[in-house]
Design an enzyme around this catalytic site. Structure first.
Site, short mmCIF file in Angstrom:
data_model
loop_
_atom_site.label_atom_id
_atom_site.label_comp_id
_atom_site.label_asym_id
_atom_site.label_seq_id
_atom_site.Cartn_x
_atom_site.Cartn_y
_atom_site.Cartn_z
N HIS A 108 0.85 -1.19 0.00
CA HIS A 108 0.00 0.00 0.00
C HIS A 108 0.88 1.24 0.00
O HIS A 108 1.83 1.35 0.78
CB HIS A 108 -0.90 0.00 1.23
N LEU A 133 -2.29 10.60 6.62
CA LEU A 133 -1.20 11.58 6.58
C LEU A 133 -1.10 12.29 5.22
O LEU A 133 -0.24 13.13 5.03
CB LEU A 133 0.13 10.91 6.93
N GLY A 134 -1.96 11.93 4.28
CA GLY A 134 -1.98 12.67 3.02
C GLY A 134 -1.00 12.18 1.97
O GLY A 134 -0.41 13.00 1.25
N LYS A 135 -0.85 10.87 1.87
CA LYS A 135 0.09 10.33 0.86
C LYS A 135 -0.34 10.67 -0.56
O LYS A 135 0.47 11.06 -1.39
CB LYS A 135 0.22 8.81 1.04
N SER A 136 -1.62 10.53 -0.84
CA SER A 136 -2.10 10.82 -2.19
C SER A 136 -2.03 12.32 -2.50
O SER A 136 -1.68 12.71 -3.62
CB SER A 136 -3.54 10.32 -2.37
N ASP A 188 -2.28 3.81 -4.16
CA ASP A 188 -3.00 2.91 -3.28
C ASP A 188 -2.40 1.51 -3.25
O ASP A 188 -1.91 1.06 -2.23
CB ASP A 188 -4.49 2.85 -3.64
N GLU A 219 -6.44 8.82 -6.07
CA GLU A 219 -7.60 9.16 -5.26
C GLU A 219 -7.21 10.22 -4.23
O GLU A 219 -6.27 10.03 -3.45
CB GLU A 219 -8.14 7.92 -4.53
#
Length: 317
Positions: free
Chosen positions: A146, A165-168, A185, A210
């Site tokens: 992931h 934590l705002g990875k995308s 994702d 996303e």
């Protein structure tokens, strides 16, 4: 884990156009598969395909001009004996390349022994290169992780971290800065050789990112073809953590580079603390630039330690 297998029919169909080959004999054995023990013992895809070799019968045996000449430039009895020896070894597939005519004895014996025999006008070297790359992908050890996998400054970087934590969102900002998206994702990772991990995007998620509150974004449509990549080799993992996790589990300035094991390969790792006001995209790019220096043999921490040692040896001025 049980290894994947591949049938002669699948091999033929997957390369019908690219190699332009024909199926000369042994079509009754279309479901013939590689021996699973041979796959487990093979060190790489190079062990699964090659020129005619009596010592490694489990390979796809490729007969080029030299090998065909070896078979036919002899008496009929010698030709039949040599062909019989090949067939007795029961290779998974035989390929006659270099636009060579398949010896009649070889065709008839393959038909009787139910061994698939293909013929192509392509060079033996080209056939071997194509099939090695194909088998490397097919039999590679694989896992799904992931995270957001990106091309950042030419380096394959997997961004992982704790949920929320705002990875995308970070991925979106990095794309807007000129970097490229491989997968969001779910990332399919393959060990394509002893020291290399390759990451790709599952077909269902191709080009998609996303973002919470917005939904699915088609990065290719929004930013153009240069904003997406089909695959990249994994060189760095950037792991995002909260302040309490950073203070509890990680050193502020680690003395040794961090690594994470991925399919048996140690991959460099950088840990970045996420707090309000920090420009995480800039920090990620800085971590990538530092990794590029390390790959070139430049260790900033080691150089700093050496400076300290020299300053201590000189003493106060």
């Amino acid at each position: 884990m049980k290894p994947k297998v591949i049938s002669a029919d699948a091999l033929f169909e997957d390369h019908r156009e690219s190699l332009g080959w024909q199926w000369l004999a042994g079509q009754s054995a279309s479901e013939r598969r590689f021996d699973e023990l041979a796959i487990q013992q093979a060190r790489s895809s190079a062990d699964l395909v090659g020129h005619l070799n009596y010592i490694h019968p489990y390979r796809i045996q490729v007969l080029g001009e030299r090998e065909v000449r070896y078979l036919i430039h002899s008496g009929q009895d010698d030709c039949r004996r040599r062909v019989s020896r090949i067939v007795t070894l029961e290779p998974p597939v035989l390929v006659v390349a270099d636009d060579q005519p398949a010896p009649d004895a070889l065709v008839s014996m393959c038909e009787r022994a139910h061994i698939p025999l293909f013929s192509t006008t392509g060079s033996a070297a080209h056939v071997i290169d194509v099939l090695r790359a194909y088998l490397a992908r097919h039999f590679a050890e694989r896992a799904t992780l992931h995270g957001v996998f990106m091309d950042i400054l030419g380096i394959g970087v997997l961004i992982t971290g704790e949920s929320g934590l705002g990875k995308s969102e970070l991925g979106l900002e990095l794309i807007s800065r000129g970097n490229g998206l491989v997968a969001d994702d779910a990332v399919d990772l393959y060990r394509i050789n002893q020291n290399t991990i390759e990451g790709r995007c599952p077909e269902l998620l191709q080009n998609l990112l996303e973002v919470r509150g917005i939904g699915l974004l088609d990065i290719k449509q929004i930013f153009g073809e240069t904003a997406v990549r089909r695959k990249m080799r994994l060189k760095l993992i950037v792991h995002l953590v909260r302040k309490e996790t950073m203070e509890r589990d990680y050193e502020r300035m680690p003395s040794e580079p961090l690594h994470q094991d991925v399919l048996g390969v140690p991959v460099r790792k950088a840990v970045i603390q996420v707090v309000a006001g920090r420009n995480i995209a800039v920090l990620v790019e800085a971590a990538v630039r530092n990794t590029i220096l390390q790959l070139r043999g430049i260790d900033t921490y080691a150089e700093f330690t050496q400076r300290q040692r020299e300053a201590m040896e000189r003493g106060p001025r």
